[in-house]
Design a protein around this motif. Structure first.
Motif, short mmCIF file in Angstrom:
data_model
loop_
_atom_site.label_atom_id
_atom_site.label_comp_id
_atom_site.label_asym_id
_atom_site.label_seq_id
_atom_site.Cartn_x
_atom_site.Cartn_y
_atom_site.Cartn_z
N LYS A 14 0.83 -1.20 0.00
CA LYS A 14 0.00 0.00 0.00
C LYS A 14 0.87 1.26 0.00
CE LYS A 14 -4.34 -1.59 2.04
NZ LYS A 14 -5.32 -1.42 3.14
N LYS A 15 1.92 1.26 0.83
CA LYS A 15 2.81 2.42 0.86
C LYS A 15 3.53 2.59 -0.47
CE LYS A 15 5.03 3.75 4.46
NZ LYS A 15 5.94 3.90 5.62
N LEU A 18 1.23 4.18 -2.97
CA LEU A 18 1.16 5.63 -2.78
C LEU A 18 2.36 6.32 -3.44
CD1 LEU A 18 0.03 6.29 0.91
CD2 LEU A 18 -1.24 6.78 -1.18
N CYS A 51 1.54 12.00 0.61
CA CYS A 51 1.42 10.54 0.74
C CYS A 51 2.11 10.01 2.00
CB CYS A 51 1.96 9.83 -0.50
SG CYS A 51 3.69 10.10 -0.86
N TYR A 62 -4.77 5.63 5.25
CA TYR A 62 -4.34 5.35 3.88
C TYR A 62 -5.31 5.95 2.86
CZ TYR A 62 -3.20 2.73 -0.34
OH TYR A 62 -2.87 2.39 -1.64
N ALA A 65 -4.82 9.60 2.54
CA ALA A 65 -3.64 9.91 1.74
C ALA A 65 -3.95 9.77 0.25
CB ALA A 65 -2.47 9.01 2.13
N VAL A 66 -4.68 8.73 -0.13
CA VAL A 66 -5.07 8.55 -1.52
C VAL A 66 -5.91 9.73 -2.00
CG1 VAL A 66 -6.47 7.13 -3.09
CG2 VAL A 66 -4.95 6.03 -1.44
#
Length: 220
Positions: A14-15, A18, A51, A62, A65-66
């Motif tokens: 996931k990171k 981003l 991000c 998360y 951030a998206v």
């Protein structure tokens, strides 16, 4: 709380997604001829900040951030001409009627003011970056500059009519007079910048006629 290796891998993916999303936005902005004129190094810093995830981040963090990245992408690709639009509006709009007007030398004057405006903006941004101010002090200082400019506007024989001058005048206390066109321009600016949903919320609160008075604590 302990997490399994598969959960760690999922969080890493996931990171990484981003990061790749931020890189893709940067490349898209670089190839977009009408994109924002923010310097590349500043775009990279803003993307990195957008991000960034807090320690022990959750799925909600998360998704935020998206959403921040997508909003920033839209801003980069669509707001290249805010300064020139403000300048051109001030020079071409008749303050009384709100209609477009053409005056001798107006085009050249507007072109010069756009160049000078971008130059001044770069100096101000550089000063902010060189200062030790955080977000709280920076925003407070910028608003103090806005109020300084607005006070000069209200004593002018004729106030230029534009979104920029409207925003400045909105920062002044209520006991100072605004030009007759202020309300119309303020409504237009709010619609343009906030959209229907937020404007409806603001309108509802204004129509209630109730104001929640708050006073900042004095730590001096």
């Amino acid at each position: 709380m302990n997490i399994t290796n598969s959960e760690k891998q999922a969080r890493f993916r996931k990171k990484d997604a981003l990061k790749r999303g931020a890189e893709q936005i940067f490349r898209e902005w670089q190839g977009h001829i009408n994109g924002s004129r923010v310097p590349p190094e500043e775009v990279l810093q803003l993307l990195e900040k957008a991000c960034d995830l807090p320690s022990g981040w959750t799925d909600e963090d998360y998704l935020r951030a998206v959403n921040r990245l997508e909003q920033f992408r839209l801003d980069l690709l669509t707001n290249a001409h805010d300064l020139s639009n403000d300048v051109n509006s001030a020079h071409s709009t008749d303050p009384q009627s709100g209609q477009v007007r053409f005056k001798p030398g107006m085009v050249e004057l507007a072109r010069r003011d756009v160049e000078l405006g971008h130059e001044l903006a770069r100096h101000l941004i550089s000063a902010i970056q060189l200062s030790k101010c955080g977000e709280v002090a920076t925003t407070a200082a910028i608003m103090e500059v806005v109020r300084h400019i607005a006070r000069d506007l209200v004593v002018s024989p004729q106030i230029p009519r534009s979104p920029a001058t409207t925003a400045c005048l909105a920062a002044l206390p209520q006991y100072l007079d605004r030009p007759e066109w202020f309300a119309d321009e303020m409504v237009n600016m709010l619609w343009d910048r906030l959209g229907r949903e937020l404007c409806a919320q603001i309108g509802s609160k204004l129509s209630s006629g109730v104001k929640e008075w708050k006073h900042a604590a004095d730590f001096s």
